[in-house]
Design a protein around this motif. Structure first.
Motif, PDB file in Angstrom:
ATOM      1  N   UNK A 191      16.337  15.250  33.016  1.00 15.66           N
ATOM      2  CA  UNK A 191      17.341  14.705  32.033  1.00 15.66           C
ATOM      3  C   UNK A 191      17.305  13.028  32.101  1.00 15.66           C
ATOM      4  N   UNK A 192      17.327  12.624  33.438  1.00 15.83           N
ATOM      5  CA  UNK A 192      17.189  11.240  33.749  1.00 15.83           C
ATOM      6  C   UNK A 192      15.853  10.712  33.181  1.00 15.83           C
ATOM      7  N   UNK A 197      12.290   7.650  28.891  1.00 13.42           N
ATOM      8  CA  UNK A 197      11.146   7.698  28.164  1.00 13.42           C
ATOM      9  C   UNK A 197      11.594   7.716  26.504  1.00 13.42           C
ATOM     10  N   UNK A 198      12.714   8.066  26.257  1.00 11.35           N
ATOM     11  CA  UNK A 198      13.199   7.823  25.000  1.00 11.35           C
ATOM     12  C   UNK A 198      13.773   6.499  24.625  1.00 11.35           C
ATOM     13  N   UNK A 199      14.238   5.970  25.606  1.00  6.40           N
ATOM     14  CA  UNK A 199      14.606   4.398  25.531  1.00  6.40           C
ATOM     15  C   UNK A 199      13.191   3.368  25.396  1.00  6.40           C
ATOM     16  N   UNK A 331       3.040  15.499  28.605  1.00  9.13           N
ATOM     17  CA  UNK A 331       3.305  15.939  27.219  1.00  9.13           C
ATOM     18  C   UNK A 331       4.496  15.754  26.892  1.00  9.13           C
ATOM     19  N   UNK A 332       5.590  15.954  27.873  1.00  8.29           N
ATOM     20  CA  UNK A 332       6.893  15.672  27.508  1.00  8.29           C
ATOM     21  C   UNK A 332       7.250  14.260  27.378  1.00  8.29           C
ATOM     22  N   UNK A 333       6.783  13.361  28.056  1.00  6.71           N
ATOM     23  CA  UNK A 333       7.142  12.053  27.727  1.00  6.71           C
ATOM     24  C   UNK A 333       6.675  11.607  26.393  1.00  6.71           C
ATOM     25  N   UNK A 338       8.386   7.758  19.176  1.00  4.45           N
ATOM     26  CA  UNK A 338       8.722   7.687  17.638  1.00  4.45           C
ATOM     27  C   UNK A 338       7.270   8.002  16.954  1.00  4.45           C
ATOM     28  N   UNK A 339       6.291   8.180  17.488  1.00  6.62           N
ATOM     29  CA  UNK A 339       5.058   8.373  16.718  1.00  6.62           C
ATOM     30  C   UNK A 339       4.885   9.708  16.019  1.00  6.62           C
ATOM     31  N   UNK A 340       4.383   9.914  14.919  1.00  7.45           N
ATOM     32  CA  UNK A 340       4.510  11.010  14.169  1.00  7.45           C
ATOM     33  C   UNK A 340       3.633  12.173  14.850  1.00  7.45           C
TER      34      UNK A 340
END
Length: 442
Positions: A191-192, A197-199, A331-333, A338-340
């Motif tokens: 989760x961390x 990576x989302x940020x 893969x998860x990262x 935001x890439x299609x």
């Protein structure tokens, strides 16, 4: 019984029926790491040849020197569980690796039609091929290791321990099993990592694709290599600046690579893969453990309006943050960007490798009748562009570019060496008053 993996009785029977020696020869069973899953996937895709083999050409001056080398090699197989590991990949809910109690290396004929690629389910995944050379009355050999069980650092550990055994030096008793690394990955704070990576990647809407080359499956014969050695003066200036600013040289060269990608893509925000080491995250003792502990993760750099020295320091900070998640899945990262979907986030890889060159081992092993020949192959992946920096503390930096045939390798190595030598000229105590780094936009 199997704390790291859940298997039904049918699956346990399948494992026992697949591996050599069956149940009586099984020491442990656990899942694959994220990096191993990626290597196995590419292995299964490759119809012609296995792309992830480390090949080290050797020469032995006598049968006695070959016998001593093989004996030492099998001592290491007994010592390191990962060198006795095989993989069961079919008819299971989750692919597993199996540590065998015994899986000794036997000599194979280099002149035969036998494939150099080992069988992942049978092993051993480290093999020694030999043939007589009538020209100089020596024995030619080739040491083959599969990257699914060993990385670049592990190769040097293997050579170092081989050398110690040839010198009849007793090795330390304690060896950290690779299962400890697997356990750590299984207990990663996902989760961390996802939040990080989302940020970092969530706002990235365009992939970094230099030369607009996207390749799904690279063959070895499509690759071109070129190297360049940075001179002693520039090497010392880089090391000196990094010491004075408490920055690792890896950050300097990551910056160089980012600047190159910015120029090639005309983007101020670039993403590329960087090879991270998971060594030391379990404990200091894993630094000398053989096993595939590297992982590739995306690094995003924003080069807009940043002075050179500050940029290198920013990169150092980013590498520090990224290392906290060195066991997270690539893969998860990538999925958090935001890439299609279906388009690549990046197509270039950077690998900073630190440690003594194999020349050191070559000089020492020659005293025991073993010659390490040139032509070792230890780097392959599916990226159109790979740049490697080898940092030997006792020598200069060596740059290497490996590119797909659609990418001009000479241009890539020229970009890297030019930027590596120019950036140090832009770093000074008055850097804050200097012009910003050229991000490549024209």
């Amino acid at each position: 019984m199997l704390p790291l993996v859940s298997l039904s009785q049918r699956e346990i029977d399948k494992v026992c029926d697949t591996v050599p020696g069956g149940l009586a020869n099984i020491s442990d069973i656990y899942p694959l790491t994220a990096m191993q899953k990626g290597l196995v996937f590419q292995h299964q895709l490759s119809a012609k040849e296995d792309p992830y083999l480390f090949e080290l050409p050797l020469s032995f001056n006598s049968q006695a020197s070959l016998d001593r080398f093989l004996t030492a090699l099998n001592q290491l197989v007994a010592r390191h569980d990962v060198l006795r590991t095989v993989f069961v990949l079919e008819d299971l809910f989750e692919q597993v690796q199996v540590v065998l109690k015994q899986n000794e290396i036997e000599l194979k004929n280099l002149n035969s039609q036998v494939s150099l690629a080992p069988d992942l389910a049978q092993g051993p995944l480290i093999q020694l091929f030999v043939s007589d050379d009538p020209v100089d009355n020596k024995i030619r050999g080739k040491l083959i290791c599969h990257h699914v069980i060993i990385d670049y650092v592990g190769q040097n550990i293997l050579l170092s321990e081989l050398l110690q055994l040839l010198r009849q030096i007793e090795l330390p008793d304690q060896v950290i099993p690779f299962r400890d690394v697997v356990w750590l990955e299984e207990h990663t704070d996902k989760q961390r990592a996802e939040t990080y990576f989302r940020e970092r990647l969530g706002s990235v809407s365009h992939g970094t694709v230099p030369y607009d080359v996207v390749v799904s499956n690279v063959e070895k014969n499509q690759l071109h290599h070129e190297s360049y050695q940075i001179c002693q003066e520039i090497t010392e200036r880089i090391r000196s600046w990094c010491r004075e600013n408490s920055v690792i040289p890896a950050a300097y060269f990551h910056t160089v690579f980012g600047l190159m990608l910015a120029r090639l893509t005309h983007q101020h925000q670039v993403v590329f893969g960087t090879v991270l080491s998971g060594r030391g995250v379990v404990g200091s003792s894993t630094v000398d453990t053989i096993g595939p502990m590297i992982n590739t993760l995306p690094l995003m750099l924003d080069l807009e309006n940043v002075a050179p020295a500050q940029l290198v320091k920013n990169v150092a900070d980013e590498l520090g943050h990224l290392s906290d998640f060195s066991r997270f899945s690539l893969k998860d990262a990538q999925a958090l960007s935001g890439v299609e979907k279906g388009t690549p986030l990046f197509t270039a890889l950077f690998n900073y490798r630190q440690g003594a060159s194999q020349t050191v081992f070559a000089n020492a092993m020659s005293q025991h009748g073993v010659e390490l020949l040139s032509g070792a192959q230890d780097e392959f992946n599916n990226f159109p562009i790979t740049v490697i920096v080898d940092d030997d503390p006792d020598a200069t930096f060596t740059l290497s570019a490996i590119t797909h045939s659609d990418v001009p390798v000479s241009s890539v190595i020229t970009y890297v060496k030019t930027l590596a030598e120019a950036l140090i000229g832009n770093l000074s105590p008055h850097d804050a008053n200097q012009s910003r780094v050229d991000n490549g936009e024209e």
